[in-house]
Design an enzyme around this catalytic site. Sequence first.
Site, PDB file in Angstrom:
ATOM      1  CG  HIS A   1      -2.064   0.910   1.172  1.00 35.23           C
ATOM      2  ND1 HIS A   1      -1.927   2.280   1.182  1.00 35.23           N
ATOM      3  CD2 HIS A   1      -3.399   0.664   1.098  1.00 35.23           C
ATOM      4  CE1 HIS A   1      -3.130   2.833   1.119  1.00 35.23           C
ATOM      5  NE2 HIS A   1      -4.048   1.880   1.068  1.00 35.23           N
TER       6      HIS A   1
ATOM      7  NE  ARG B   1      -3.753   7.568  -1.433  1.00 31.14           N
ATOM      8  CZ  ARG B   1      -3.789   6.399  -2.056  1.00 31.14           C
ATOM      9  NH1 ARG B   1      -3.730   6.352  -3.375  1.00 31.14           N
ATOM     10  NH2 ARG B   1      -3.876   5.282  -1.374  1.00 31.14           N
TER      11      ARG B   1
END
Length: 579
Positions: A247, A270
Amino acid sequence: MAQVIVVGGGLAGLSAAHTVLERGGNVLVLDKQPFMGGNSTKATSGINGAGTQPQQDAGIADSARIFFEDTKKSARELARDDLIQVLTGRSADAVHWLQSKFGLDLTKVARLGGHSQPRTHRGGAQFPGMVITYAQLERLEDLSVSDPERVKVIKKARVTKLVKDSSGAVVGVEYECGGKTETAYGPVILATGGYAADFTGDSLLKKYRPEYYELPTTNGEHSTGDGHKLALSIGASAIDLEKVQVHPTGLVDPKEPDAKVKFLAAEALRGVGGLLLDNTGKRFVDELQHRDYVTGKMWENGKYPIRLVLNGKASKDIEWHCKHYVGRGLMKRFDSGEALAKEFGLAPEVLRKTFEDYNVSVRTQKDPFGKKFFQGEWKFDDFFHVAVMTPVLHYTMGGLEIDAESRIIDQSGKPIPGLFAAGEVAGGVHGANRLGGSSLLGCVVFGRVSGDSASAYLLQATSAAVQKAGGRLSALAGHISGSTAASTPDSAAAAPVGKSASGEYTLADVAKHNKKDDIWVVIDGQVLDVTKFLPDHPGGEKAIILYAGRDATEEFNMLHDPKVIPRYAPDAVIGKVKA
């Protein structure tokens, strides 16, 4: 008592257990941890669903077919259409089941990387993984008290062997608990999670991705591939074990930058508009691309530290997350662009130009890094939340090979009778790369599929046994009619009543107990000695140590239900704070 055995107490195992109960069956849950929940409680972005009521209410035109195509594109050459069809086709039902059966708020919908539509559901506060998992966990533990003949939960129970009969069917497990080896009988659902923290002597991580072995991880230390190893030892087939997801956004703790275990920065940060900036204050990637792509660009760019920056609008959209990260010392707030630039060690004009360039992309919908989805323009005169990011081991796409009914496949390509898998232990569901928001979804969907399949298998085996006395299924019925060989002190029983106050303490008294081997905290006016509880805390030791000798009420109440202390740590209460 005929029963289904669920190995693992995370969201996949809990969803399987509840499904077995819905089908009229009995269930035994075995978990090696002192507290159930697993990595599911750490999921921070939400659960995917296509064609849900919350999407319709928000005017989002999505469907299982669109979700299928997005997932297949992410899975790339390893796409298993049959499993993706199950995952995406049952996604809306999974969200609705959580809403209706457990009363969960999943009305907020966001778009994560690799999704063509907003479809990741969460509520207005707290981490969705924790909310979803705890709702199921508390319901199951309540049932284990109110209906112990149907529901048994045994913690600190490490399964060491899958028991088979002469035909090769799995008929139960052996497990160690309280210093004894016990045996339980019934069809088995493995829901033991992945191996992204497998740093053991027979590490699957080291065997299949040695180049990742030294990376930090977001996983709890229990994620050591136990279920994989159990099933492989009896001839199960594995698939894609080299597919380990790194990740892009693990949070770097400024106080412990080299810590092996990192806290994950939710992809939703995000999704609401956060930007990734390198040490020159510039963007270098489409922040909403697939996880493996963003990670690759971070490594390629190499201009560290890389920071995730949220402007005022994004901060408000995901306010609870920001507050939590700030409280843990993992994120900072800045009240102006000038202050933000100072944090970067750059002239204000540099960041101002970065924002201006990004605004051009927003207005023209043409981004140099290929970004397609925007959340509005940025202002330099704004407030910001900022954290340092690093790639982290996060999820293992590979695992035990299953079919669309969650049956574990052997090396000849046939299902192993009596053995099923759900959650991260099951390989092939996500192919080469998992989409954000599909981890919780995979747990719920395949937890329910495995619960259905195991229940049907149990019913068929029991019915056939009545008609075929002396045959294999008769023997199986004899096995599955038994319960565990012995109850243990860790089996679910009525939660002990919280200890009555033994005294009063000032905050100055509490402050003296601020070391790992002698740690007190205050929660809602109660004084707790959590020294012995520390190694058992599901969120890790650091989460408690951060508040050693202090009042932890605000942080505790952000994450926990009031029932947590009397249920899980009643003996920790030693008194109350003096008025």
